[in-house]
Design a protein around this motif. Sequence first.
Motif, PDB file in Angstrom:
ATOM      1  N   THR A 191      11.501  55.403 -86.135  1.00 36.40           N
ATOM      2  CA  THR A 191      11.492  55.321 -84.668  1.00 36.40           C
ATOM      3  C   THR A 191      11.578  53.892 -84.156  1.00 36.40           C
ATOM      4  O   THR A 191      11.791  53.691 -82.953  1.00 36.40           O
ATOM      5  CB  THR A 191      10.205  55.965 -84.122  1.00 36.40           C
ATOM      6  N   ALA A 192      11.412  52.900 -85.022  1.00 38.75           N
ATOM      7  CA  ALA A 192      11.458  51.502 -84.569  1.00 38.75           C
ATOM      8  C   ALA A 192      12.766  51.158 -83.861  1.00 38.75           C
ATOM      9  O   ALA A 192      12.755  50.525 -82.793  1.00 38.75           O
ATOM     10  CB  ALA A 192      11.210  50.566 -85.750  1.00 38.75           C
ATOM     11  N   LEU A 213      15.805  49.831 -78.511  1.00 36.61           N
ATOM     12  CA  LEU A 213      17.003  49.999 -77.686  1.00 36.61           C
ATOM     13  C   LEU A 213      16.820  49.571 -76.225  1.00 36.61           C
ATOM     14  O   LEU A 213      17.680  48.877 -75.677  1.00 36.61           O
ATOM     15  CB  LEU A 213      17.478  51.458 -77.750  1.00 36.61           C
ATOM     16  N   PRO A 214      15.721  49.964 -75.527  1.00 36.40           N
ATOM     17  CA  PRO A 214      15.587  49.558 -74.115  1.00 36.40           C
ATOM     18  C   PRO A 214      15.603  48.053 -73.887  1.00 36.40           C
ATOM     19  O   PRO A 214      16.373  47.564 -73.046  1.00 36.40           O
ATOM     20  CB  PRO A 214      14.267  50.202 -73.685  1.00 36.40           C
ATOM     21  N   ALA A 245      21.229  42.819 -72.912  1.00 35.47           N
ATOM     22  CA  ALA A 245      22.692  42.833 -72.890  1.00 35.47           C
ATOM     23  C   ALA A 245      23.224  42.897 -71.462  1.00 35.47           C
ATOM     24  O   ALA A 245      24.205  42.228 -71.126  1.00 35.47           O
ATOM     25  CB  ALA A 245      23.207  44.023 -73.702  1.00 35.47           C
ATOM     26  N   LEU A 246      22.567  43.685 -70.598  1.00 34.50           N
ATOM     27  CA  LEU A 246      23.044  43.850 -69.235  1.00 34.50           C
ATOM     28  C   LEU A 246      22.780  42.614 -68.382  1.00 34.50           C
ATOM     29  O   LEU A 246      23.641  42.189 -67.595  1.00 34.50           O
ATOM     30  CB  LEU A 246      22.368  45.072 -68.602  1.00 34.50           C
ATOM     31  N   VAL A 247      21.601  42.029 -68.538  1.00 35.56           N
ATOM     32  CA  VAL A 247      21.191  40.927 -67.667  1.00 35.56           C
ATOM     33  C   VAL A 247      21.738  39.584 -68.139  1.00 35.56           C
ATOM     34  O   VAL A 247      22.079  38.735 -67.318  1.00 35.56           O
ATOM     35  CB  VAL A 247      19.651  40.873 -67.571  1.00 35.56           C
ATOM     36  N   PHE A 248      21.834  39.387 -69.457  1.00 34.19           N
ATOM     37  CA  PHE A 248      22.201  38.062 -69.970  1.00 34.19           C
ATOM     38  C   PHE A 248      23.533  38.059 -70.725  1.00 34.19           C
ATOM     39  O   PHE A 248      24.440  37.289 -70.403  1.00 34.19           O
ATOM     40  CB  PHE A 248      21.099  37.540 -70.894  1.00 34.19           C
TER      41      PHE A 248
END
Length: 278
Positions: free
Chosen positions: A16-17, A22-23, A29-32
């Motif tokens: 599960t790590a 992922l979040p 990835a989205l912000v930077f």
Amino acid sequence: MEAAVPAGRASTTRRTAPVWALPPVAVLALVFLYPLALVVQESLAPGAYADVLASASFREALVTTVWLAVASTAGCLALGFVLAVVIAFVPFPGGRAVSKFIDVFLSFPSFLITLALLFLYGTVGMANGLWTDVTGDPSGPFRFLTTPWGVLLAEITYFTPFVVRPLLAAFSQMETAQLEVASSLGARPLRIVRQVILPEALPALAAGGSLVLVLCLNEFGIVLFTGAKGVTTLPMLVYGKAILESDYAAACVVAVVNVALSVGLYALYRGVSRRAGA
């Protein structure tokens, strides 16, 4: 004695790590990473790198950025070391309050310090006002804030606490017995500083200096608020190309070069910090 983790639970944790990772990776990835990728993509316009790297304005901005960053770092190291030695080893009333104020000073925005210097040494600042009141001259002699020396003064003023803080932390771990033995053997204060205190301070000096060098390389607010029109650094060149000239490809090229320099210096800073145990 710690209890052993069941094999089944450990296996589940390992499976599960990646899901829990992922979040934060997606947000990063989205912000930077995505905006950075857009900047790199824009900089790859045909002929953009050749035009910018061959221009005199870029070479002048690169030289100005590097020498201001190096000179500011040297000034911060010298001034920061003296201040840290005084605060840590010279008893005086209010020493603890000064140490606490340094922590607060680190949270100040850079333009605030620049504005304070403008109130003191600006064309219509307090120093020029006192000069005209005393001498009757129509204008005062203090006009250096709009020159590279004004930017240098502002950067040293603002970034010196970034050197003082790690030095104070290093000095707090020093054995006072070393100083007492050196003093009992007849060593003068300057010799104690040179042969006992300075060697202990070198890792903290290296870590603080590396950090200040990275910060000075990317400083924008100080140069902008001093109004030094003849001082163009790489961040100022990015601003000029993007906002004033609308040449986004050239601005992205300069930004990529600036990021590359910053990442290289940050890697140096992390290496030095790791050796210093920071």
